[in-house]
Design an enzyme around this catalytic site. Structure first.
Site, mmCIF file in Angstrom:
data_model
loop_
_atom_site.group_PDB
_atom_site.id
_atom_site.type_symbol
_atom_site.label_atom_id
_atom_site.label_comp_id
_atom_site.label_asym_id
_atom_site.label_seq_id
_atom_site.Cartn_x
_atom_site.Cartn_y
_atom_site.Cartn_z
ATOM 1 N N ARG A 38 0.818 -1.228 0.000
ATOM 2 C CA ARG A 38 0.000 0.000 0.000
ATOM 3 C C ARG A 38 0.851 1.278 0.000
ATOM 4 O O ARG A 38 0.503 2.277 0.634
ATOM 5 C CB ARG A 38 -0.922 0.038 1.227
ATOM 6 C CG ARG A 38 -2.044 -0.941 1.196
ATOM 7 C CD ARG A 38 -3.016 -0.628 0.052
ATOM 8 N NE ARG A 38 -4.265 -1.349 0.237
ATOM 9 C CZ ARG A 38 -4.440 -2.613 -0.118
ATOM 10 N NH1 ARG A 38 -3.461 -3.301 -0.704
ATOM 11 N NH2 ARG A 38 -5.596 -3.208 0.092
ATOM 12 N N SER A 47 -11.191 -0.167 2.929
ATOM 13 C CA SER A 47 -10.432 -0.282 4.186
ATOM 14 C C SER A 47 -10.028 1.123 4.641
ATOM 15 O O SER A 47 -9.423 1.873 3.875
ATOM 16 C CB SER A 47 -9.164 -1.105 3.982
ATOM 17 O OG SER A 47 -9.477 -2.401 3.545
ATOM 18 N N GLU A 87 -5.791 4.891 5.576
ATOM 19 C CA GLU A 87 -5.515 4.595 4.159
ATOM 20 C C GLU A 87 -6.031 5.688 3.229
ATOM 21 O O GLU A 87 -5.289 6.171 2.380
ATOM 22 C CB GLU A 87 -6.092 3.225 3.782
ATOM 23 C CG GLU A 87 -5.612 2.768 2.418
ATOM 24 C CD GLU A 87 -6.326 1.544 1.921
ATOM 25 O OE1 GLU A 87 -7.325 1.703 1.203
ATOM 26 O OE2 GLU A 87 -5.868 0.425 2.225
HETATM 27 N N1 EPU Z 1 -11.539 -9.598 10.244
HETATM 28 C C1 EPU Z 1 -12.148 -9.492 11.462
HETATM 29 N N2 EPU Z 1 -13.184 -8.605 11.583
HETATM 30 C C2 EPU Z 1 -13.617 -7.852 10.563
HETATM 31 C C3 EPU Z 1 -12.976 -7.970 9.326
HETATM 32 C C4 EPU Z 1 -11.913 -8.846 9.183
HETATM 33 O O1 EPU Z 1 -11.791 -10.160 12.417
HETATM 34 O O2 EPU Z 1 -14.557 -7.095 10.749
HETATM 35 C C5 EPU Z 1 -10.443 -10.564 10.078
HETATM 36 C C6 EPU Z 1 -10.828 -11.616 9.034
HETATM 37 O O3 EPU Z 1 -11.520 -12.673 9.607
HETATM 38 C C7 EPU Z 1 -9.496 -12.042 8.498
HETATM 39 C C8 EPU Z 1 -8.640 -10.798 8.644
HETATM 40 O O4 EPU Z 1 -9.306 -9.933 9.542
HETATM 41 O O5 EPU Z 1 -8.939 -13.052 9.295
HETATM 42 C C9 EPU Z 1 -8.409 -10.106 7.315
HETATM 43 O O6 EPU Z 1 -9.661 -9.682 6.759
HETATM 44 P P1 EPU Z 1 -9.956 -9.668 5.189
HETATM 45 O O7 EPU Z 1 -9.626 -10.990 4.605
HETATM 46 O O8 EPU Z 1 -11.321 -9.131 4.979
HETATM 47 O O9 EPU Z 1 -8.888 -8.689 4.579
HETATM 48 P P2 EPU Z 1 -8.283 -7.300 5.101
HETATM 49 O O10 EPU Z 1 -6.888 -7.545 5.521
HETATM 50 O O11 EPU Z 1 -9.194 -6.621 6.062
HETATM 51 C C10 EPU Z 1 -7.249 -6.584 2.825
HETATM 52 C C11 EPU Z 1 -7.230 -5.305 2.041
HETATM 53 C C12 EPU Z 1 -8.491 -5.181 1.214
HETATM 54 C C13 EPU Z 1 -8.579 -6.378 0.296
HETATM 55 C C14 EPU Z 1 -8.608 -7.652 1.151
HETATM 56 C C15 EPU Z 1 -8.646 -8.917 0.357
HETATM 57 C C16 EPU Z 1 -5.910 -3.754 3.382
HETATM 58 C C17 EPU Z 1 -5.937 -2.583 4.304
HETATM 59 N N3 EPU Z 1 -7.107 -4.179 2.957
HETATM 60 O O12 EPU Z 1 -8.311 -6.454 3.750
HETATM 61 O O13 EPU Z 1 -8.375 -4.014 0.418
HETATM 62 O O14 EPU Z 1 -9.733 -6.321 -0.501
HETATM 63 O O15 EPU Z 1 -7.419 -7.687 1.973
HETATM 64 O O16 EPU Z 1 -7.390 -9.277 -0.071
HETATM 65 O O17 EPU Z 1 -4.842 -4.246 3.028
HETATM 66 C C18 EPU Z 1 -8.855 -1.698 0.549
HETATM 67 O O18 EPU Z 1 -7.657 -1.501 0.665
HETATM 68 O O19 EPU Z 1 -9.674 -0.723 0.528
HETATM 69 C C19 EPU Z 1 -9.352 -3.041 0.491
HETATM 70 C C20 EPU Z 1 -10.653 -3.320 0.515
#
Ligand code: EPU
Length: 373
Positions: free
Chosen positions: A166, A246, A352
């Site tokens: 990012r 995010s 972000e």
């Molecule tokens: N989780 C929670 N609670 C929540 C949401 C998530 O406990 O409310 C846990 C999930 O269970 C999982 C972990 O957090 O174990 C990661 O969650 P998720 O797979 O949804 O991915 P993320 O790390 O929150 C990142 C990117 C997203 C991208 C997804 C999919 C960042 C900041 N965000 O989200 O990108 O779509 O991975 O690869 O890196 C964005 O940047 O706007 C964005 C949507």
């Protein structure tokens, strides 16, 4: 050729958060030449420039934006063979999801896991957009940009972009360069092996998969998290629609800090086993934690409301706006969440989306005696 400069144009309908006041001066640049001409006008008039793409990663201040806001609306997608690869040059204003769809339709692999991400193509290198195991840094060959100060055209190769999670040099110096086109090197064929666990499970394996199937599966996963955002101005279709995706990046901490977070979560009974704390090793030995998980485990549940702003009901990492929301209220909620996560885990979350408005005071961590309690 000369873009029309308008006064007092509302910006809220041009962003997915739907927040903020007007642009003092505003224009839309439909080509590289129009963009160059808008930037020259601003230089001549001594106006600071703010660039706007799809409006999906910005928070506009309630009082509006002085100077000239330029919405980059150029179009263009051209492919040419380059050895075993196909190089695709895309104009900055092309909506990103359309580019992913077109690449998949034309049998070009490398972008398919980035389906459903709102915003324009020119914004993707700035924060090295990524999802489901792909990021644009994997395929970007070069970025063509205009220097805002001099108007000169510059071409940055991938190394000069300084991509990390990012992050890029374009993000370090906001407003220094205006992206006009991005060139990607894509490959003919199926999607290569899928690295991302959740996506691989949904596809039924880690092996190569047809591009259309990967794209559709990613779209379904994103929709289930309300992470396919409505186009600005179309109005909210679901209660989580007004967001910037995010709101915080996933924090990367050293191994000792990660171990403390895991120990805290296990001791407090928040998780049964250490393996239940979502985290990923980084190449430099540090650990990436899941910001959404940290937010929830710090007592901020999905669907939480603070007046007209809140957390998405589907994903704690997306801050959302409702009728009557203000940028001030959104920032206040963001600060509350940051303070809560810092108090519980000693982790500092970084915002972000980009703030467009008067400089904000640096976020100060609350006074916690033991920063990692
Ligand atoms: N989780 C929670 N609670 C929540 C949401 C998530 O406990 O409310 C846990 C999930 O269970 C999982 C972990 O957090 O174990 C990661 O969650 P998720 O797979 O949804 O991915 P993320 O790390 O929150 C990142 C990117 C997203 C991208 C997804 C999919 C960042 C900041 N965000 O989200 O990108 O779509 O991975 O690869 O890196 C964005 O940047 O706007 C964005 C949507």
């Amino acid at each position: 050729m000369e873009p029309e400069i308008l006064r007092g144009v509302p910006l809220a309908p041009r962003t997915t958060l739907g927040l903020g006041g007007p642009a003092a001066h505003y224009c839309e640049a439909r080509s590289e030449a129009e963009l160059a001409s808008a930037l020259a006008y601003a230089r001549g008039a001594g106006l600071p420039v703010t660039l706007l793409g799809g409006g999906s990663n910005v928070i506009v201040a309630d009082e509006g934006v002085p100077g000239l806001v330029v919405r980059v609306a150029s179009r263009g997608f051209s492919a040419r063979a380059a050895g075993e690869r196909v190089e695709v040059e895309v104009a900055a204003g092309e909506p990103w999801d359309d580019v992913v769809a077109r690449a998949c339709d034309e049998g070009l692999a490398g972008l398919e896991a980035l389906a459903g991400i709102p915003g324009s193509t020119g914004a993707t290198p700035v924060q090295n957009v990524g999802a489901y195991g792909q990021e644009v840094a994997d395929t970007i060959v070069s970025v063509r940009a205009l220097d805002l100060e001099t108007g000169a055209v510059r071409t940055l190769d991938a190394a000069a972009c300084g991509f990390r999670y990012r992050h890029s040099v374009l993000k370090e110096r906001p407003g220094a360069l205006a992206v006009v086109a991005v060139t990607f090197a894509l490959r003919r064929g199926d999607s290569a092996g899928v690295r991302h666990g959740e996506l691989a499970r949904a596809l039924g394996g880690k092996g190569p998969a047809p591009l259309a199937r990967v794209r559709e599966t990613v779209l379904a996963l994103r929709r289930a998290k309300s992470m396919v955002l409505d186009a600005p101005g179309l109005g909210a279709r679901d209660e989580n629609a007004r967001s910037a995706g995010s709101f915080f990046t996933n924090p990367v901490v050293d191994a000792a800090h990660a171990a403390r977070v895991v120990a805290l979560a296990v001791q407090s009974g928040r998780v049964a086993r250490a393996e239940d704390v979502p985290r990923w090793p980084e190449p430099d030995g540090r650990t990436k934690l899941a910001a959404g998980w940290l937010v929830e485990q710090s007592g901020f549940s999905r669907g939480l409301r603070r007046g007209a702003v809140g957390l998405s009901t589907r994903h704690a990492l997306a801050l959302v706006c409702h009728e009557g929301a203000t940028a001030a209220a959104l920032l206040a909620l963001a600060d509350e969440v940051r303070a809560g996560v810092f108090e519980r885990f000693g982790v500092v979350l970084e915002r972000e989306p980009v703030w467009v408005g008067p400089p904000l005071p640096a976020w100060r961590a609350p006074d916690v005696r033991d920063g990692s309690r």
